[in-house]
Each structure stands twice: as structure tokens, then as C-alpha cells.
Scaffold this motif. Structure first.
Motif, PDB file in Angstrom:
ATOM      1  N   CYS A 106      -3.047   8.200  -2.050  1.00 33.98           N
ATOM      2  CA  CYS A 106      -1.664   8.451  -1.636  1.00 33.98           C
ATOM      3  C   CYS A 106      -1.486   8.099  -0.158  1.00 33.98           C
ATOM      4  O   CYS A 106      -0.539   7.398   0.217  1.00 33.98           O
ATOM      5  CB  CYS A 106      -1.301   9.921  -1.884  1.00 33.98           C
ATOM      6  SG  CYS A 106       0.316  10.414  -1.238  1.00 33.98           S
ATOM      7  N   ASN A 136       0.810   5.095   1.394  1.00 33.50           N
ATOM      8  CA  ASN A 136       1.885   5.427   2.332  1.00 33.50           C
ATOM      9  C   ASN A 136       1.734   4.667   3.638  1.00 33.50           C
ATOM     10  O   ASN A 136       2.724   4.239   4.237  1.00 33.50           O
ATOM     11  CB  ASN A 136       1.901   6.933   2.625  1.00 33.50           C
ATOM     12  CG  ASN A 136       2.716   7.699   1.628  1.00 33.50           C
ATOM     13  OD1 ASN A 136       3.758   7.249   1.199  1.00 33.50           O
ATOM     14  ND2 ASN A 136       2.226   8.858   1.239  1.00 33.50           N
ATOM     15  N   ASN A 137       0.500   4.508   4.098  1.00 30.06           N
ATOM     16  CA  ASN A 137       0.248   3.865   5.384  1.00 30.06           C
ATOM     17  C   ASN A 137       0.239   2.348   5.327  1.00 30.06           C
ATOM     18  O   ASN A 137       0.315   1.696   6.370  1.00 30.06           O
ATOM     19  CB  ASN A 137      -1.081   4.363   5.970  1.00 30.06           C
ATOM     20  CG  ASN A 137      -1.016   5.832   6.326  1.00 30.06           C
ATOM     21  OD1 ASN A 137       0.046   6.359   6.627  1.00 30.06           O
ATOM     22  ND2 ASN A 137      -2.148   6.502   6.274  1.00 30.06           N
ATOM     23  N   PRO A 144       2.309   0.028   3.097  1.00 31.78           N
ATOM     24  CA  PRO A 144       3.259  -0.358   2.055  1.00 31.78           C
ATOM     25  C   PRO A 144       3.343  -1.884   1.902  1.00 31.78           C
ATOM     26  O   PRO A 144       3.099  -2.629   2.841  1.00 31.78           O
ATOM     27  CB  PRO A 144       4.594   0.208   2.556  1.00 31.78           C
ATOM     28  CG  PRO A 144       4.423   0.313   4.031  1.00 31.78           C
ATOM     29  CD  PRO A 144       2.961   0.565   4.277  1.00 31.78           C
ATOM     30  N   LYS A 155       2.140   4.549  -5.586  1.00 31.26           N
ATOM     31  CA  LYS A 155       2.286   5.580  -4.558  1.00 31.26           C
ATOM     32  C   LYS A 155       2.835   6.863  -5.172  1.00 31.26           C
ATOM     33  O   LYS A 155       2.296   7.953  -4.941  1.00 31.26           O
ATOM     34  CB  LYS A 155       3.192   5.099  -3.428  1.00 31.26           C
ATOM     35  CG  LYS A 155       3.351   6.120  -2.306  1.00 31.26           C
ATOM     36  CD  LYS A 155       4.105   5.549  -1.135  1.00 31.26           C
ATOM     37  CE  LYS A 155       5.566   5.585  -1.428  1.00 31.26           C
ATOM     38  NZ  LYS A 155       6.422   5.282  -0.287  1.00 31.26           N
ATOM     39  N   THR A 156       3.853   6.744  -5.987  1.00 27.57           N
ATOM     40  CA  THR A 156       4.425   7.925  -6.644  1.00 27.57           C
ATOM     41  C   THR A 156       3.388   8.584  -7.548  1.00 27.57           C
ATOM     42  O   THR A 156       3.229   9.806  -7.533  1.00 27.57           O
ATOM     43  CB  THR A 156       5.672   7.524  -7.462  1.00 27.57           C
ATOM     44  OG1 THR A 156       6.630   6.975  -6.564  1.00 27.57           O
ATOM     45  CG2 THR A 156       6.263   8.712  -8.190  1.00 27.57           C
ATOM     46  N   CYS A 181       0.493  10.134  -5.316  1.00 26.84           N
ATOM     47  CA  CYS A 181       0.980  11.243  -4.493  1.00 26.84           C
ATOM     48  C   CYS A 181       1.348  12.450  -5.361  1.00 26.84           C
ATOM     49  O   CYS A 181       1.108  13.596  -4.976  1.00 26.84           O
ATOM     50  CB  CYS A 181       2.147  10.798  -3.618  1.00 26.84           C
ATOM     51  SG  CYS A 181       1.640   9.638  -2.313  1.00 26.84           S
TER      52      CYS A 181
END
Length: 174
Positions: free
Chosen positions: A83, A87-88, A90, A100-101, A104
Motif C-alpha cells: 500500500c 501510494n508513494n 503512482p 492500491k485500493t 490498502c
């Protein structure tokens, strides 16, 4: 069939197959299996519809409670790290947002199995020791057969242990 009709039919077939495959990939209709190496474990899991299927995480190790516990904890850590990486870093690819969804959500919701073996305290009363052992056995039973009845038996056994443990600690302070 004339050659022009055959060529057009082949084109339509290729186009519809490509569109269908693309839609299936984007919507993740089929179960996908994965194995990742992390913290000394080969973490196995499956996902479908961009959701990790919790029951599949480290499922190949369920018969070895100690390794299963370690694997599920490593899996939780890997979901958190995945995750963070997504996020870092993209990208514009459609799969980045889906992954990501998925990771996370798993980082927040996945609950690892935590198993530890403890020795009884020498001064532990027999009733408390018996209740603790019954709770431990009930926890293991739920891992083997996660039914409503097994969960109820575990809740009863562990509730009795917690009650006795609370009474013992109160008596120790008197």
C-alpha cells in the motif's frame, strides 16, 4: 462464406475477444493467485474483484499453526508495505489505482492469526490453568473448523478464562 465476410468475421472475433479480455482484467472477475516472498515466508493469497480473499492468505500453512501465524503476520506487513509503495509511486496505468485500493484495504482490514505458546506460571491455580488450556484448544479448533458452533465454544471457553484471570489478579492484589 465469401472471403470478405470471413475476414470481417475474424476481425470481429479478434476485437470482441480483446475487449472481453480487457474488461475481465480491469474488473478482476476471475480469481487470481499470488505468491510473494516476505520476511522469510512464501505468502500465498488469492484475490477476486480487486479484494483479497482473507481465507486464502497463507492457507497452505494452516496445518502448522506456528508457521501459519508467522506467515499471516508477514502477510499483513506486506499488504501495508505494498500500500505504501503504491501510494508513494503512482502511475497512470489503470491497474495502479485498483492494486492500491486492494492492498490498502487489506492493510487496514486483514487480521492475522496470532498464536503463541506459553508455559503455565508455577503458581497458577488449577482452575485458571484448565480454563487457559480450554481457551487455547478452542482457538485451535476454530482454525481447523471455523463454524458458528466452534466460535461459540471458543467465546465461552475464553470468556471463562478471562473471568477467572480477572478474579485471580484481583485476589493477588488483596
Amino acid at each position: 462464406m465469401d472471403p470478405l465476410s470471413a475476414a470481417f468475421a475474424a476481425y470481429l472475433n479478434t476485437f470482441s475477444t480483446t475487449v472481453t479480455d480487457s474488461m475481465q482484467a480491469q474488473n478482476n472477475y476471475d480469481v487470481q493467485a499470488h505468491v510473494v516472498e516476505h520476511e522469510g515466508y512464501s505468502i500465498t493469497f488469492q484475490h477476486r474483484l480487486w479484494k483479497i480473499l482473507d481465507d486464502t492468505v497463507c492457507a497452505d500453512l494452516r496445518q502448522d499453526l506456528t508457521r501459519y501465524s508467522g506467515c499471516t503476520e508477514a502477510a499483513r506487513n506486506w499488504f501495508r508495505e505494498a500500500c505504501g509503495r503504491l501510494n508513494n509511486n503512482p502511475t497512470d496505468h489503470w491497474s495502479n489505482a485498483k492494486l492500491k485500493t486492494m492492498y490498502c484495504n487489506a492493510a487496514v482490514s486483514y487480521q492475522p492469526t496470532i498464536a503463541a505458546i506459553e508455559w503455565s506460571a508455577p503458581s497458577e491455580p488449577d482452575a485458571l490453568r484448565s480454563a487457559r488450556e480450554a481457551c487455547s484448544l478452542a482457538r485451535v479448533a476454530v482454525l481447523g473448523e471455523n463454524t458458528a458452533e466452534q466460535r461459540r465454544l471458543k467465546a465461552d471457553a475464553c470468556g471463562r478464562y478471562e473471568m477467572l484471570k480477572g478474579q485471580t489478579s484481583i485476589a493477588d492484589h488483596d
